[in-house]
Design a protein around this motif. Structure first.
Motif, mmCIF file in Angstrom:
data_model
loop_
_atom_site.group_PDB
_atom_site.id
_atom_site.type_symbol
_atom_site.label_atom_id
_atom_site.label_comp_id
_atom_site.label_asym_id
_atom_site.label_seq_id
_atom_site.Cartn_x
_atom_site.Cartn_y
_atom_site.Cartn_z
ATOM 1 N N GLU A 150 43.150 44.705 38.867
ATOM 2 C CA GLU A 150 44.119 43.783 39.495
ATOM 3 C C GLU A 150 44.801 44.544 40.507
ATOM 4 O O GLU A 150 45.680 45.309 40.222
ATOM 5 C CB GLU A 150 45.224 43.222 38.570
ATOM 6 C CG GLU A 150 46.234 42.303 38.989
ATOM 7 C CD GLU A 150 45.671 41.062 39.769
ATOM 8 O OE1 GLU A 150 45.997 40.561 40.697
ATOM 9 O OE2 GLU A 150 44.788 40.552 39.386
ATOM 10 N N ASP A 171 47.450 44.236 43.908
ATOM 11 C CA ASP A 171 48.298 43.470 44.619
ATOM 12 C C ASP A 171 48.769 44.215 45.833
ATOM 13 O O ASP A 171 49.004 45.370 45.838
ATOM 14 C CB ASP A 171 49.379 43.063 43.676
ATOM 15 C CG ASP A 171 49.005 42.286 42.386
ATOM 16 O OD1 ASP A 171 48.286 41.298 42.749
ATOM 17 O OD2 ASP A 171 49.373 42.614 41.175
ATOM 18 N N SER A 219 48.218 36.179 46.972
ATOM 19 C CA SER A 219 48.267 35.135 45.834
ATOM 20 C C SER A 219 47.036 35.286 44.936
ATOM 21 O O SER A 219 47.044 34.187 44.196
ATOM 22 C CB SER A 219 48.667 33.923 46.397
ATOM 23 O OG SER A 219 47.662 33.524 47.384
ATOM 24 N N SER A 225 43.873 37.322 42.886
ATOM 25 C CA SER A 225 43.680 38.095 41.547
ATOM 26 C C SER A 225 42.296 38.829 41.572
ATOM 27 O O SER A 225 41.332 38.434 42.490
ATOM 28 C CB SER A 225 43.680 37.241 40.583
ATOM 29 O OG SER A 225 42.636 36.155 40.230
ATOM 30 N N GLY A 226 42.231 39.831 40.863
ATOM 31 C CA GLY A 226 40.945 40.706 40.711
ATOM 32 C C GLY A 226 41.249 42.151 41.555
ATOM 33 O O GLY A 226 42.277 42.479 41.979
ATOM 34 N N ALA A 245 42.434 42.205 47.129
ATOM 35 C CA ALA A 245 43.472 41.420 47.689
ATOM 36 C C ALA A 245 43.700 41.223 48.984
ATOM 37 O O ALA A 245 43.198 42.305 49.810
ATOM 38 C CB ALA A 245 44.753 42.170 46.968
ATOM 39 N N THR A 267 47.913 46.843 39.585
ATOM 40 C CA THR A 267 48.824 45.874 38.560
ATOM 41 C C THR A 267 48.119 46.119 37.071
ATOM 42 O O THR A 267 48.721 46.547 36.103
ATOM 43 C CB THR A 267 49.038 44.804 38.522
ATOM 44 O OG1 THR A 267 49.686 44.732 40.176
ATOM 45 C CG2 THR A 267 49.744 44.044 37.907
ATOM 46 N N ARG A 268 46.872 46.353 37.040
ATOM 47 C CA ARG A 268 45.826 46.598 35.931
ATOM 48 C C ARG A 268 44.554 47.104 36.238
ATOM 49 O O ARG A 268 43.984 47.193 37.157
ATOM 50 C CB ARG A 268 45.594 45.128 35.264
ATOM 51 C CG ARG A 268 44.949 45.376 33.933
ATOM 52 C CD ARG A 268 44.828 44.088 33.182
ATOM 53 N NE ARG A 268 43.733 43.187 33.745
ATOM 54 C CZ ARG A 268 43.919 42.309 34.455
ATOM 55 N NH1 ARG A 268 45.084 41.802 34.773
ATOM 56 N NH2 ARG A 268 42.788 41.267 35.044
#
Length: 219
Positions: A151, A153, A172, A174-175, A178, A206-207
């Protein structure tokens, strides 16, 4: 006269034999048996009253020493949220360049790159900040791509001291890739103010962890 003196002397000699003695003969076996049967003075004890020093213990009592306790620190994974990622040269992010170029063709048509791409090696939660100059009346799009990050961002932040940082826009989607202000999101982000100011682009894993890069476009 001589006979009178001899007789009392003989009688005195026979008195000890007739009267006897109250003191028992220590060599008499019968006296030794009586002594063992009666017990020697001061040697009698009640059963169970004698204990060796330090060996007495109440029946059923146990003494336990609790084992020492140790505390194992909990293992730590990932990185502290918001900590900086490790910047790398844009050439080192060549593996994600084709993805960025393909996204730019779709999301930022007719726009020009603003500065050079920037990249970093991320642990989960880490961020990379890139300073930009937000110009008045201009429209901005930021494209980001990654390898390994699950993820990704992007934020566009106005940072005009002494005012606190202000988030102007963010992606806005995800994945692992970005886009901020892309065509699919309604077009580029336009500065509504007649004046510009210093800002920054914040790229965040983020992840997941891995390599990520981004490019700012303007028109």
């Amino acid at each position: 006269m001589r006979l009178f003196l001899i007789v009392p002397a003989a009688l005195l000699a026979l008195l000890p034999l007739g009267c006897g003695s109250d003191t028992p003969d220590p060599n008499d076996p019968s006296q030794q048996q009586n002594q063992y049967a009666q017990g020697q003075p001061g040697q009698y004890q009640q059963p169970g009253q004698y204990q060796q020093p330090g060996q007495y213990q109440q029946p059923g009592a146990t003494s336990t020493v609790p084992p020492p306790t140790t505390t194992t620190p909990a293992p730590t994974t990932g990185a502290a949220a918001g900590s900086p990622a490790t910047p790398i040269a844009p050439a080192a992010a060549a593996m994600v360049q084709p993805v960025m170029q393909g996204l730019a063709t779709q999301e930022a048509p007719g726009m020009q790159p603003d500065g050079q791409p920037f990249a970093a090696q991320f642990q989960e939660g880490q961020t990379l900040e890139q300073a930009i100059n937000i110009q008045p009346g201009k429209c901005y799009t930021v494209i980001g791509a990654s390898a390994g990050v699950q993820e990704l961002d992007i934020q566009l932040v106005l940072h005009a001291a002494p005012l606190p940082p202000q988030v102007l826009a963010q992606d806005s989607g995800s994945g692992p890739n970005a886009t901020l202000g892309g065509k699919a999101g309604g077009g580029c982000w336009k500065n509504p103010l007649p004046v510009g100011g210093p800002g920054k682009v914040i790229l965040k894993a983020t992840r997941g962890a891995g390599l990520a890069a981004a490019q700012v476009y303007v028109k």
